[in-house]
Design a protein around this motif. Structure first.
Motif, PDB file in Angstrom:
ATOM      1  N   TRP A 168     -75.293 -16.794  50.303  1.00  0.00           N
ATOM      2  CA  TRP A 168     -76.089 -18.046  49.751  1.00  0.00           C
ATOM      3  C   TRP A 168     -76.189 -18.209  48.341  1.00  0.00           C
ATOM      4  O   TRP A 168     -76.256 -17.178  47.703  1.00  0.00           O
ATOM      5  N   PRO A 169     -76.065 -19.268  47.621  1.00  0.00           N
ATOM      6  CA  PRO A 169     -75.737 -20.802  47.963  1.00  0.00           C
ATOM      7  C   PRO A 169     -74.268 -21.004  48.091  1.00  0.00           C
ATOM      8  O   PRO A 169     -74.045 -22.122  48.499  1.00  0.00           O
ATOM      9  N   SER A 170     -73.277 -20.227  47.677  1.00  0.00           N
ATOM     10  CA  SER A 170     -72.023 -20.529  48.002  1.00  0.00           C
ATOM     11  C   SER A 170     -71.634 -20.938  49.335  1.00  0.00           C
ATOM     12  O   SER A 170     -70.723 -21.725  49.630  1.00  0.00           O
ATOM     13  N   SER A 171     -72.272 -20.410  50.237  1.00  0.00           N
ATOM     14  CA  SER A 171     -72.229 -20.502  51.921  1.00  0.00           C
ATOM     15  C   SER A 171     -72.360 -22.003  52.199  1.00  0.00           C
ATOM     16  O   SER A 171     -72.083 -22.464  53.389  1.00  0.00           O
ATOM     17  N   SER A 172     -73.296 -22.443  51.323  1.00  0.00           N
ATOM     18  CA  SER A 172     -73.779 -23.668  51.803  1.00  0.00           C
ATOM     19  C   SER A 172     -72.488 -25.006  51.709  1.00  0.00           C
ATOM     20  O   SER A 172     -72.641 -25.982  52.127  1.00  0.00           O
ATOM     21  N   GLN A 173     -71.542 -24.549  51.044  1.00  0.00           N
ATOM     22  CA  GLN A 173     -70.402 -25.332  50.996  1.00  0.00           C
ATOM     23  C   GLN A 173     -69.611 -25.535  52.355  1.00  0.00           C
ATOM     24  O   GLN A 173     -68.950 -26.652  52.469  1.00  0.00           O
ATOM     25  N   TYR A 174     -69.674 -24.597  53.282  1.00  0.00           N
ATOM     26  CA  TYR A 174     -69.024 -24.389  54.086  1.00  0.00           C
ATOM     27  C   TYR A 174     -69.773 -24.250  55.508  1.00  0.00           C
ATOM     28  O   TYR A 174     -69.205 -24.817  56.686  1.00  0.00           O
ATOM     29  N   VAL A 175     -70.875 -23.869  55.586  1.00  0.00           N
ATOM     30  CA  VAL A 175     -71.653 -23.618  56.769  1.00  0.00           C
ATOM     31  C   VAL A 175     -71.968 -24.885  57.785  1.00  0.00           C
ATOM     32  O   VAL A 175     -71.746 -24.998  58.621  1.00  0.00           O
ATOM     33  N   ILE A 176     -72.388 -25.961  57.026  1.00  0.00           N
ATOM     34  CA  ILE A 176     -72.914 -26.938  57.810  1.00  0.00           C
ATOM     35  C   ILE A 176     -71.869 -27.628  58.404  1.00  0.00           C
ATOM     36  O   ILE A 176     -71.795 -28.130  59.422  1.00  0.00           O
ATOM     37  N   GLY A 177     -70.657 -27.775  57.548  1.00  0.00           N
ATOM     38  CA  GLY A 177     -69.403 -28.452  57.813  1.00  0.00           C
ATOM     39  C   GLY A 177     -68.843 -27.695  58.945  1.00  0.00           C
ATOM     40  O   GLY A 177     -68.262 -28.437  59.918  1.00  0.00           O
ATOM     41  N   THR A 178     -68.926 -26.613  58.906  1.00  0.00           N
ATOM     42  CA  THR A 178     -68.128 -25.721  59.897  1.00  0.00           C
ATOM     43  C   THR A 178     -68.952 -25.826  61.324  1.00  0.00           C
ATOM     44  O   THR A 178     -68.388 -25.925  62.621  1.00  0.00           O
ATOM     45  N   PHE A 179     -70.313 -25.755  61.162  1.00  0.00           N
ATOM     46  CA  PHE A 179     -70.918 -25.900  62.497  1.00  0.00           C
ATOM     47  C   PHE A 179     -70.933 -27.454  63.128  1.00  0.00           C
ATOM     48  O   PHE A 179     -70.783 -27.538  64.164  1.00  0.00           O
ATOM     49  N   PHE A 180     -70.767 -28.274  62.142  1.00  0.00           N
ATOM     50  CA  PHE A 180     -70.811 -29.766  62.642  1.00  0.00           C
ATOM     51  C   PHE A 180     -69.191 -29.938  63.362  1.00  0.00           C
ATOM     52  O   PHE A 180     -69.185 -30.700  64.386  1.00  0.00           O
ATOM     53  N   SER A 181     -68.284 -29.528  62.622  1.00  0.00           N
ATOM     54  CA  SER A 181     -67.032 -29.475  63.190  1.00  0.00           C
ATOM     55  C   SER A 181     -66.846 -28.945  64.466  1.00  0.00           C
ATOM     56  O   SER A 181     -66.038 -29.266  65.346  1.00  0.00           O
ATOM     57  N   LEU A 182     -67.274 -27.740  64.432  1.00  0.00           N
ATOM     58  CA  LEU A 182     -67.304 -26.862  65.949  1.00  0.00           C
ATOM     59  C   LEU A 182     -67.963 -27.420  66.940  1.00  0.00           C
ATOM     60  O   LEU A 182     -67.471 -27.543  68.054  1.00  0.00           O
ATOM     61  N   SER A 183     -69.055 -28.431  66.458  1.00  0.00           N
ATOM     62  CA  SER A 183     -69.792 -29.056  67.580  1.00  0.00           C
ATOM     63  C   SER A 183     -68.829 -29.998  67.871  1.00  0.00           C
ATOM     64  O   SER A 183     -68.833 -30.520  69.248  1.00  0.00           O
ATOM     65  N   LEU A 184     -68.266 -31.006  67.139  1.00  0.00           N
ATOM     66  CA  LEU A 184     -67.351 -32.247  67.361  1.00  0.00           C
ATOM     67  C   LEU A 184     -66.157 -31.494  68.246  1.00  0.00           C
ATOM     68  O   LEU A 184     -65.746 -32.099  69.512  1.00  0.00           O
ATOM     69  N   LEU A 185     -65.727 -30.433  68.108  1.00  0.00           N
ATOM     70  CA  LEU A 185     -64.564 -29.833  68.589  1.00  0.00           C
ATOM     71  C   LEU A 185     -64.860 -29.505  70.093  1.00  0.00           C
ATOM     72  O   LEU A 185     -64.462 -29.763  71.168  1.00  0.00           O
ATOM     73  N   PHE A 186     -65.912 -28.910  70.179  1.00  0.00           N
ATOM     74  CA  PHE A 186     -66.430 -28.533  71.624  1.00  0.00           C
ATOM     75  C   PHE A 186     -66.882 -29.514  72.376  1.00  0.00           C
ATOM     76  O   PHE A 186     -66.644 -29.790  73.692  1.00  0.00           O
ATOM     77  N   ASP A 187     -67.691 -30.601  71.806  1.00  0.00           N
ATOM     78  CA  ASP A 187     -67.999 -31.790  72.326  1.00  0.00           C
ATOM     79  C   ASP A 187     -66.662 -32.627  72.947  1.00  0.00           C
ATOM     80  O   ASP A 187     -66.516 -33.114  74.207  1.00  0.00           O
TER      81      ASP A 187
END
Length: 193
Positions: free
Chosen positions: A153-172
Motif C-alpha cells: 500500500w498505497p501502490s496496491s490501491s491502483q489494482y485491488v479495488i478493480g481486481t475485486f470488482f472485476s472478479l465479482s463481475l466475472l463470478f456473477d
C-alpha cells in the motif's frame, strides 16, 4: 375455444421462460466479458469503480435529501438531512479525487481482511468445530491477503479495488450463465413430458 387457449398457454409460458432464461445467460456473458476486461485493465477498473461509487453516493444523497424535505414534519428530519449531506459530500470527494478514495478504501479492505483472518484463525483454533480445517484455511487466507495488500500500500490501491470488482463481475456473470442455461434445460425437460 377454451381448449386452444389452454394448449397455447403452456407453450407461450414455456417460450416466455426460455426467453427469460436466455436473457439471463446473455447478461451473464456481458458480465463475464466486463469482468475479464477489468482483470486486464485493473487500474482503469479501479478508477471506474470509484467514480461509479462516488456517483451512487451523490445521487443517493440527493434522493435522501429530497426524501428528508418531504418528511420534514417527522422526528427524523434532521437525521435524514445529516445522512444525505454526508452522502453528498462523500460522493463529491470521491468524484473529485478517486485515487485518494481508492487508497482509503484499499486500506479499509486490507484491515478488514486482517481482522477477519485473525478472528477466523483464533475462532477455528478455540472452537474446533466440524468445519475446523476450512475455517482455518479461510482465516489464513484472509490474514495473508491483508498482509499482502498492506505491504504494497498505497501502490496496491491502483489494482485491488478493480481486481475485486472485476472478479465479482466475472463470478456473477458465470452464475447467471449457469442459471440461464440450467433453467432452459429444466424448462425443456418439463415441457417435453
Amino acid at each position: 375455444m377454451t381448449r386452444s387457449t389452454g394448449a397455447a398457454g403452456p407453450r407461450g409460458d414455456t417460450a416466455k421462460l426460455n426467453r427469460g432464461f436466455g436473457v439471463l445467460a446473455v447478461l451473464g456473458v456481458i458480465l463475464v466479458v466486463a469482468g475479464l476486461i477489468g482483470l486486464i485493465y485493473t487500474a482503469a477498473a479501479t478508477l471506474t469503480t470509484m467514480l461509479l461509487f462516488g456517483w451512487l453516493l451523490l445521487v443517493g444523497g440527493i434522493v435522501g435529501l429530497l426524501h428528508a424535505v418531504q418528511a420534514r414534519q417527522t422526528n427524523f428530519f434532521w437525521l435524514g438531512v445529516v445522512v444525505a449531506a454526508l452522502n453528498i459530500a462523500a460522493g463529491v470527494v470521491i468524484i473529485k479525487i478517486p485515487e485518494a478514495a481508492a487508497e482509503a478504501l484499499t486500506m479499509f479492505a486490507a484491515l478488514l481482511f486482517l481482522t477477519g483472518g485473525v478472528f477466523r484463525l483464533v475462532g477455528s483454533l478455540v472452537v474446533r468445530g466440524p468445519q475446523f480445517g476450512w475455517t482455518l484455511v479461510q482465516g489464513a487466507f484472509g490474514l495473508l491477503l491483508g498482509i499482502l495488500v498492506l505491504a504494497t500500500w498505497p501502490s496496491s490501491s491502483q489494482y485491488v479495488i478493480g481486481t475485486f470488482f472485476s472478479l465479482s463481475l466475472l463470478f456473477d456473470g458465470l452464475g447467471l450463465i449457469a442459471t440461464g442455461y440450467g433453467g432452459r434445460r429444466i424448462v425443456g425437460m418439463v415441457a417435453g413430458k
